[in-house]
Design a protein around this motif. Structure first.
Motif, PDB file in Angstrom:
ATOM      1  N   GLU A 210      29.360  -4.318  29.108  1.00  0.00           N
ATOM      2  CA  GLU A 210      29.396  -5.625  29.766  1.00  0.00           C
ATOM      3  C   GLU A 210      28.368  -6.577  29.167  1.00  0.00           C
ATOM      4  O   GLU A 210      28.588  -7.778  29.081  1.00  0.00           O
ATOM      5  CB  GLU A 210      29.151  -5.454  31.272  1.00  0.00           C
ATOM      6  N   LEU A 211      27.229  -6.029  28.716  1.00  0.00           N
ATOM      7  CA  LEU A 211      26.151  -6.862  28.193  1.00  0.00           C
ATOM      8  C   LEU A 211      26.378  -7.314  26.747  1.00  0.00           C
ATOM      9  O   LEU A 211      25.945  -8.402  26.375  1.00  0.00           O
ATOM     10  CB  LEU A 211      24.819  -6.108  28.271  1.00  0.00           C
TER      11      LEU A 211
ATOM     12  N   THR B 239      24.389 -21.234  48.781  1.00  0.00           N
ATOM     13  CA  THR B 239      25.334 -21.913  49.662  1.00  0.00           C
ATOM     14  C   THR B 239      26.363 -22.687  48.844  1.00  0.00           C
ATOM     15  O   THR B 239      27.560 -22.633  49.128  1.00  0.00           O
ATOM     16  CB  THR B 239      24.587 -22.862  50.621  1.00  0.00           C
ATOM     17  N   GLU B 240      25.904 -23.379  47.817  1.00  0.00           N
ATOM     18  CA  GLU B 240      26.812 -24.135  46.949  1.00  0.00           C
ATOM     19  C   GLU B 240      27.794 -23.201  46.241  1.00  0.00           C
ATOM     20  O   GLU B 240      28.991 -23.497  46.142  1.00  0.00           O
ATOM     21  CB  GLU B 240      25.987 -24.919  45.928  1.00  0.00           C
ATOM     22  N   LEU B 241      27.297 -22.064  45.774  1.00  0.00           N
ATOM     23  CA  LEU B 241      28.138 -21.080  45.093  1.00  0.00           C
ATOM     24  C   LEU B 241      29.234 -20.570  46.031  1.00  0.00           C
ATOM     25  O   LEU B 241      30.422 -20.584  45.693  1.00  0.00           O
ATOM     26  CB  LEU B 241      27.284 -19.913  44.589  1.00  0.00           C
TER      27      LEU B 241
ATOM     28  N   TYR C 250      24.710 -11.603  37.763  1.00  0.00           N
ATOM     29  CA  TYR C 250      26.069 -11.314  37.299  1.00  0.00           C
ATOM     30  C   TYR C 250      26.239  -9.829  37.007  1.00  0.00           C
ATOM     31  O   TYR C 250      27.187  -9.196  37.463  1.00  0.00           O
ATOM     32  CB  TYR C 250      26.394 -12.148  36.058  1.00  0.00           C
ATOM     33  N   VAL C 251      25.309  -9.252  36.251  1.00  0.00           N
ATOM     34  CA  VAL C 251      25.416  -7.834  35.883  1.00  0.00           C
ATOM     35  C   VAL C 251      25.272  -6.951  37.116  1.00  0.00           C
ATOM     36  O   VAL C 251      25.974  -5.945  37.252  1.00  0.00           O
ATOM     37  CB  VAL C 251      24.387  -7.464  34.791  1.00  0.00           C
ATOM     38  N   ARG C 252      24.396  -7.319  38.025  1.00  0.00           N
ATOM     39  CA  ARG C 252      24.255  -6.550  39.265  1.00  0.00           C
ATOM     40  C   ARG C 252      25.564  -6.543  40.044  1.00  0.00           C
ATOM     41  O   ARG C 252      26.015  -5.501  40.517  1.00  0.00           O
ATOM     42  CB  ARG C 252      23.156  -7.147  40.146  1.00  0.00           C
ATOM     43  N   PHE C 253      26.166  -7.717  40.198  1.00  0.00           N
ATOM     44  CA  PHE C 253      27.422  -7.807  40.934  1.00  0.00           C
ATOM     45  C   PHE C 253      28.517  -7.037  40.195  1.00  0.00           C
ATOM     46  O   PHE C 253      29.275  -6.294  40.808  1.00  0.00           O
ATOM     47  CB  PHE C 253      27.833  -9.273  41.129  1.00  0.00           C
ATOM     48  N   ALA C 254      28.573  -7.217  38.888  1.00  0.00           N
ATOM     49  CA  ALA C 254      29.603  -6.548  38.084  1.00  0.00           C
ATOM     50  C   ALA C 254      29.483  -5.028  38.183  1.00  0.00           C
ATOM     51  O   ALA C 254      30.491  -4.324  38.213  1.00  0.00           O
ATOM     52  CB  ALA C 254      29.511  -6.988  36.623  1.00  0.00           C
ATOM     53  N   SER C 255      28.258  -4.526  38.243  1.00  0.00           N
ATOM     54  CA  SER C 255      28.070  -3.070  38.291  1.00  0.00           C
ATOM     55  C   SER C 255      28.695  -2.465  39.545  1.00  0.00           C
ATOM     56  O   SER C 255      29.219  -1.354  39.508  1.00  0.00           O
ATOM     57  CB  SER C 255      26.589  -2.706  38.209  1.00  0.00           C
ATOM     58  N   VAL C 256      28.673  -3.204  40.637  1.00  0.00           N
ATOM     59  CA  VAL C 256      29.290  -2.722  41.873  1.00  0.00           C
ATOM     60  C   VAL C 256      30.787  -3.017  41.859  1.00  0.00           C
ATOM     61  O   VAL C 256      31.617  -2.140  42.105  1.00  0.00           O
ATOM     62  CB  VAL C 256      28.618  -3.371  43.106  1.00  0.00           C
TER      63      VAL C 256
ATOM     64  N   GLU D 220      32.775 -14.858  37.671  1.00  0.00           N
ATOM     65  CA  GLU D 220      32.846 -16.029  36.789  1.00  0.00           C
ATOM     66  C   GLU D 220      31.758 -17.045  37.148  1.00  0.00           C
ATOM     67  O   GLU D 220      31.067 -17.575  36.279  1.00  0.00           O
ATOM     68  CB  GLU D 220      34.238 -16.644  36.948  1.00  0.00           C
ATOM     69  N   ARG D 221      31.598 -17.298  38.436  1.00  0.00           N
ATOM     70  CA  ARG D 221      30.595 -18.274  38.874  1.00  0.00           C
ATOM     71  C   ARG D 221      29.175 -17.737  38.774  1.00  0.00           C
ATOM     72  O   ARG D 221      28.254 -18.478  38.456  1.00  0.00           O
ATOM     73  CB  ARG D 221      30.914 -18.754  40.284  1.00  0.00           C
ATOM     74  N   LEU D 222      28.990 -16.445  39.064  1.00  0.00           N
ATOM     75  CA  LEU D 222      27.654 -15.852  38.942  1.00  0.00           C
ATOM     76  C   LEU D 222      27.194 -15.828  37.493  1.00  0.00           C
ATOM     77  O   LEU D 222      26.006 -15.985  37.213  1.00  0.00           O
ATOM     78  CB  LEU D 222      27.640 -14.419  39.491  1.00  0.00           C
ATOM     79  N   ARG D 223      28.124 -15.621  36.579  1.00  0.00           N
ATOM     80  CA  ARG D 223      27.772 -15.555  35.160  1.00  0.00           C
ATOM     81  C   ARG D 223      27.112 -16.846  34.694  1.00  0.00           C
ATOM     82  O   ARG D 223      26.185 -16.822  33.886  1.00  0.00           O
ATOM     83  CB  ARG D 223      29.011 -15.253  34.322  1.00  0.00           C
TER      84      ARG D 223
END
Length: 160
Positions: free
Chosen positions: A143-144, A85-87, A124-130, A114-117
């Protein structure tokens, strides 16, 4: 407010609290007809920002869509609902403050990444992959590698 159980419109508020950093009012209500309790949330409608999608269509900015994407990325990760929720609240606030009329979906994705990282590297990597449309394992590795270099403190990747 109509009761979600009996649909009567006679209720009374029994508790009111500010949530989501004071951006939302949570109200506990009691239906005077069936005596059941239910919760409502009240928020200011300020969103006039439109999202320009990749195909150039425009839709109203909806923080719930960000929440759904982030929840998928954070699935089975040690991240609380409050952190999510904060994110999402922080992302929505940043977009509302920085953009008056339009923002590209790519920019929203960049802000989310940026915020997930900083929150969780796996999410972060899961989101980035999509979001970045990874095609194969090399895309993941590319990416890694910078992230692994940061962890070693030298910025040059893992030591051999």
């Amino acid at each position: 407010m109509k009761c979600p159980f009996c649909h009567d419109d006679n209720d009374k508020v029994v508790d009111t609290r500010a949530v989501e950093d004071g951006m939302v009012i949570r109200r506990r209500r009691l239906c005077c007809h069936c005596k059941r309790r239910f919760t409502t949330h009240e928020r200011v409608e300020t969103t006039t920002v439109r999202v320009v999608k990749r195909d150039q269509t425009r839709v109203l900015f909806d923080p719930l869509k960000i929440r759904q994407g982030v929840e998928r990325a954070c699935w089975k990760r040690p991240i609380t609902s409050e952190q999510l929720t904060e994110l999402v609240t922080g992302i929505a606030s940043e977009i509302d403050a920085a953009y008056e009329t339009e923002v590209s979906s790519r920019e929203i994705g960049r802000i989310v990444m940026e915020r997930l990282r900083t929150l969780d590297s796996v999410a972060y990597v899961r989101f980035a992959s999509v979001y970045l449309e990874f095609q194969d394992v090399r895309d993941f590795a590319n990416e890694l590698l910078p992230m692994l270099g940061e962890e070693n403190g030298c910025g040059k990747g893992p030591s051999a």
